[in-house]
Design an enzyme around this catalytic site. Structure first.
Site, mmCIF file in Angstrom:
data_model
loop_
_atom_site.group_PDB
_atom_site.id
_atom_site.type_symbol
_atom_site.label_atom_id
_atom_site.label_comp_id
_atom_site.label_asym_id
_atom_site.label_seq_id
_atom_site.Cartn_x
_atom_site.Cartn_y
_atom_site.Cartn_z
ATOM 1 N N LYS A 59 1.016 -1.169 0.088
ATOM 2 C CA LYS A 59 -0.027 -0.052 -0.080
ATOM 3 C C LYS A 59 0.843 1.459 0.142
ATOM 4 O O LYS A 59 1.657 1.344 0.563
ATOM 5 C CB LYS A 59 -0.926 -0.044 1.332
ATOM 6 C CG LYS A 59 -1.900 -1.152 1.102
ATOM 7 C CD LYS A 59 -2.995 -0.613 0.324
ATOM 8 C CE LYS A 59 -3.951 0.422 0.476
ATOM 9 N NZ LYS A 59 -4.896 0.438 1.451
ATOM 10 N N GLU B 151 -6.204 12.936 2.234
ATOM 11 C CA GLU B 151 -7.333 12.537 3.095
ATOM 12 C C GLU B 151 -7.300 13.366 4.517
ATOM 13 O O GLU B 151 -8.495 13.672 4.788
ATOM 14 C CB GLU B 151 -7.197 11.054 3.636
ATOM 15 C CG GLU B 151 -7.297 10.240 2.369
ATOM 16 C CD GLU B 151 -6.794 8.734 2.762
ATOM 17 O OE1 GLU B 151 -7.839 7.872 2.658
ATOM 18 O OE2 GLU B 151 -5.748 8.365 3.210
#
Ligand code: ARG
Length: 469
Positions: free
Chosen positions: A283, A290
């Site tokens: 990831k 965000e």
């Protein structure tokens, strides 16, 4: 410890009351502005014959020393002394004795605190406008880099029409331009001196408010003492402007998050601005985007908190108003980090051109061009719309794109098609045909970049002149 207001009290304050009422944990931030305001107030008192020259000198020297002590972390704060104003006055009296006891003549903490907040906010707005200018310059740089990079434009998050990526980035330039204008207008309403309103009614001492305003750089003095101590519109306005700015940043973040997903695959954010997963080794997460999107929520919350705080307060000052500071400080801190981190994150972002180009081939993004082309051939728009709809249906069935159709195939659907249609369906032709004012044609993007540069330079030189004044 002696309270500044202790005279009429016999019993000591309950410990819980001290805990409840203290604001020193957060309002110590205002110390420099409190000292600046006090020095201007003292100078005015001496000019007006309320303090002697010696008293003034002692006060000014004492205040400067206290500023250095606080800056060096040498002045201990205690909740017994409530807030920053009382701490500074208490320390001054400790240091210089009698003259220190005269500083609070003709003022109240009610006009003092709001003077401090206005001075503080004015300087923070200038800082935020500077950060916005850097952000705007970054957007212009990137718009230049991607002035002729074709990019899918969306409505309803469905592929709609191709645009230039530079054009897309300049949309955010426009938003930030309005944000900066809003903050500049807000600054003008911040820049009014309330000091001299005293507790609520004004004062009977022969003071000179205009002198204090001039020394502190305020453009005017407040016209009504009740309003002077109880107005917090300037905080609300700032928080509202901040909320709108964060909404813009949050939309941008949302796009960056989408674009960096494998599903879109339009961009790659640099490692420096991403984080990984503690469990999934593959990831790379767009946490910065965000978090800015997430922090937008707290900025909205801060606006709502101050609106709610103020909504039922009778005139004039009420202690509730002490609660105005944390939402304001938090909003400023959030804006600062968001505005500082965004430009370098954008500068380092990689655009994956092949992937972007590939999307332009799918989704029939130039279908409107084909309809417009038929209109130019004399076909009514509604009819043309129907013809192109049929073309799209045909392509879907045959698994083809508008670009891969032959002239024969076009003509089977309508005899109005000629060779020209084969260039009309090219995305670059579509984009460059959008040459209405504000459109995405390359020449317009270049013109918009030129205009933005001029605007930024003009603002910069205006600011420089303002500083020299
Ligand atoms: N710490 C207070 C505030 O932030 C200062 C004003 C106190 N005034 C008063 N009347 N108790 O609002």
């Amino acid at each position: 410890m002696e309270k500044t207001w202790g005279g009429r009290f016999i019993e000591v304050t309950d410990a819980l009351v001290e805990e409840l009422s203290a604001s020193i944990q957060f309002d110590h931030k205002l110390y420099e502005w409190d000292i600046l305001g006090s020095k201007a107030h003292a100078r005015m008192l001496s000019t007006c014959g309320i303090l002697t020259q010696e008293e003034l000198n002692a006060i000014l020297k004492g205040l400067d020393e206290i500023r250095d002590e606080i800056a060096a972390g040498k002045l201990g704060f205690t909740i017994h002394l409530e807030d920053i104003h009382t701490h500074i006055e208490h320390r001054l009296i400790q240091k210089i004795g009698e003259p220190g006891r005269k500083l609070h003549t003709a003022r109240s903490r009610n006009d003092q605190v709001v003077t401090d907040v206005r001075l503080y906010l004015r300087s923070e707005i200038d800082n935020i406008c500077g950060l916005l200018a850097t952000f705007q310059r970054t957007l212009v740089e990137l718009a230049e880099r991607y002035a002729d990079t074709l990019f899918p434009g969306y409505t309803h998050l469905q592929r709609a029409q191709p645009v230039m990526l530079g054009h897309h980035l300049l949309a955010y330039y426009e938003m930030l331009k309005r944000d900066r204008e809003r903050f500049t207008q807000c600054r003008a309403r911040v820049n009014v001196l309330p000091l001299g309103s005293a507790a609520l009614a004004g004062t009977s001492y022969p003071i000179n408010r205009v002198m204090v305003a001039q020394e502190l750089g305020f453009a005017s003095v407040s016209a009504n003492s009740l309003d002077g101590v109880s107005d917090r519109d300037f905080i609300l306005e700032f928080c509202a402007d901040a909320a709108i700015l964060m909404m813009h940043l949050s939309r941008f973040c949302e796009e960056l998050i989408l674009w960096s997903s494998s599903e879109f695959g339009f961009i790659e954010l640099s490692d420096a601005f991403c984080t990984g997963s503690s469990i999934m080794p593959q990831k790379k997460n767009p946490d910065v985007a965000e978090l800015i999107r997430g922090k937008t929520g707290r900025v909205y919350g801060n606006l709502t908190a101050v609106l709610t705080l103020m909504k039922s307060l009778p005139l004039s000052y009420n202690r509730d108003m002490q609660e105005d500071k944390e939402p304001l400080f938090d909003t400023i801190a959030t804006l600062n980090i968001a505005l500082r981190i965004f430009p370098p994150m954008l500068r380092d972002m990689q655009v994956k051109r092949e992937r972007v180009t590939a999307t332009l081939e799918q989704g029939f993004m130039t279908a409107t061009e084909v309809a417009d082309y038929l209109v130019r051939k004399g076909v009514p728009f509604r009819t043309a719309h129907g013809v192109v709809g049929e073309l799209v249906r045909y392509c879907l069935k045959e698994n083809k794109t508008l670009r891969s159709l032959t002239l024969d195939e076009y003509q089977q659907i309508s005899p109005n098609f000629d060779e020209e249609v084969l260039t009309v369906v090219l995305p670059e032709a579509a984009v460059n045909s959008k040459n209405s004012i504000g459109g995405t044609a390359y020449e317009h993007v270049l013109a918009a970049i030129g205009q933005a540069k001029e605007d930024l330079a003009a603002l910069e030189s205006a600011n420089e002149q303002g500083e020299r004044r």
